[in-house]
Design a protein around this motif. Structure first.
Motif: not given
Ligand code: PGA
Length: 254
Positions: A210-217
């Motif tokens: 699993r690859i999460l995105y992060g940064g001002s979500v």
């Protein structure tokens, strides 16, 4: 989002919330959202709140994680916490190599590797953070930087130890800035990460990691990000601190 990978929405509280505030938050978020069948929610509070909330994350689909660990099992390391101690607190996850730790606390690819390995050894799933700085993106070096961070973190690990490992792509220029990568920009990097994982570990891990995105979500952009095929969740700082906004993130629609 790919239905084969259960989406993971993770709250990285950083250095926020007293024990009382943390307990009130987890009680309220569970009451408001109920059990999660098709998605997973991870709360990573400061160390001081781990014990207090571990027994309170009782609904299906909620997990506990820490924000950092040391790589040694025990010893004269004043102020440090081992992965086994986190496991003992009820943690299932630990965030490793967050860019704030790389920038402010001297974390290197080598310490990220040691921590990743220690976490897996203790039975925790590491959430390994990678991401480029703004100048690196502007120079066209983003893929090279991320590739190096991945190779560094996973060097020497066999595919049999990768079960459950999570990767978080967090472009440094998007963290806490309000400036989110567009879904297209994030997807491009996620696809790159997945293909690099494939070349290191093979097809089975490529498909399952699993690859999460992060940064001002935030609630206004989570749906579009989660609609991308290689984005399997979000690692959230600011918008995870309020029950209302975090609830909207957990309830994303695709
Ligand atoms: P942010 O932080 O959501 O406040 O940008 C994300 C993170 O640092 O994990």
């Amino acid at each position: 989002m790919n239905p084969d990978r259960r989406p993971l929405i993770a709250a990285n509280w950083k250095m926020h919330k007293t024990l009382g505030e943390a307990v009130a938050f987890v009680e309220s978020i569970q009451e408001q959202t109920g059990p999660c069948a098709d998605r997973e929610v991870l709360i990573a509070p400061p160390f001081t709140a781990l014990r207090g909330i571990s027994g309170k994350l009782s609904l299906h689909g909620y997990s506990l994680g820490a924000q950092n660990c040391h790589w040694e099992q025990k010893g004269a390391f004043t102020g440090e916490i081992s992965a086994a101690m986190l496991k003992d607190m009820g943690c299932a996850y630990v965030i490793v190599g967050h860019s704030e730790r790389r920038q402010l606390f001297g974390e290197t690819d080598e310490t990220v590797r040691l921590k990743t390995s220690a976490a897996i050894g203790a039975g925790l799933a590491p959430v390994v953070c990678v991401g480029e700085a703004l100048e690196e993106r502007e120079r066209g070096d983003a893929f090279e930087v991320i590739g190096r961070q991945l190779e560094g973190a996973f060097q020497g690990l066999g595919p049999e130890r990768m079960n459950g490992v999570v990767i978080a792509y967090e472009p440094v220029w998007a963290i806490g800035t309000g400036r989110t990568a567009t879904p297209g920009q994030a997807q491009e990097v996620h696809a790159f990460i997945r293909s690099r994982i494939s070349s290191i570990f093979g097809k089975a891990i490529e498909k399952s990691v699993r690859i999460l995105y992060g940064g001002s979500v935030k609630p206004s952009n989570v749906d579009a990000l989660m609609a991308e095929p290689d984005i399997d969740g979000a690692l959230v700082g600011g918008a995870s601190l309020e029950v209302g906004s975090f609830k909207s993130l957990i309830q994303f629609n695709v």
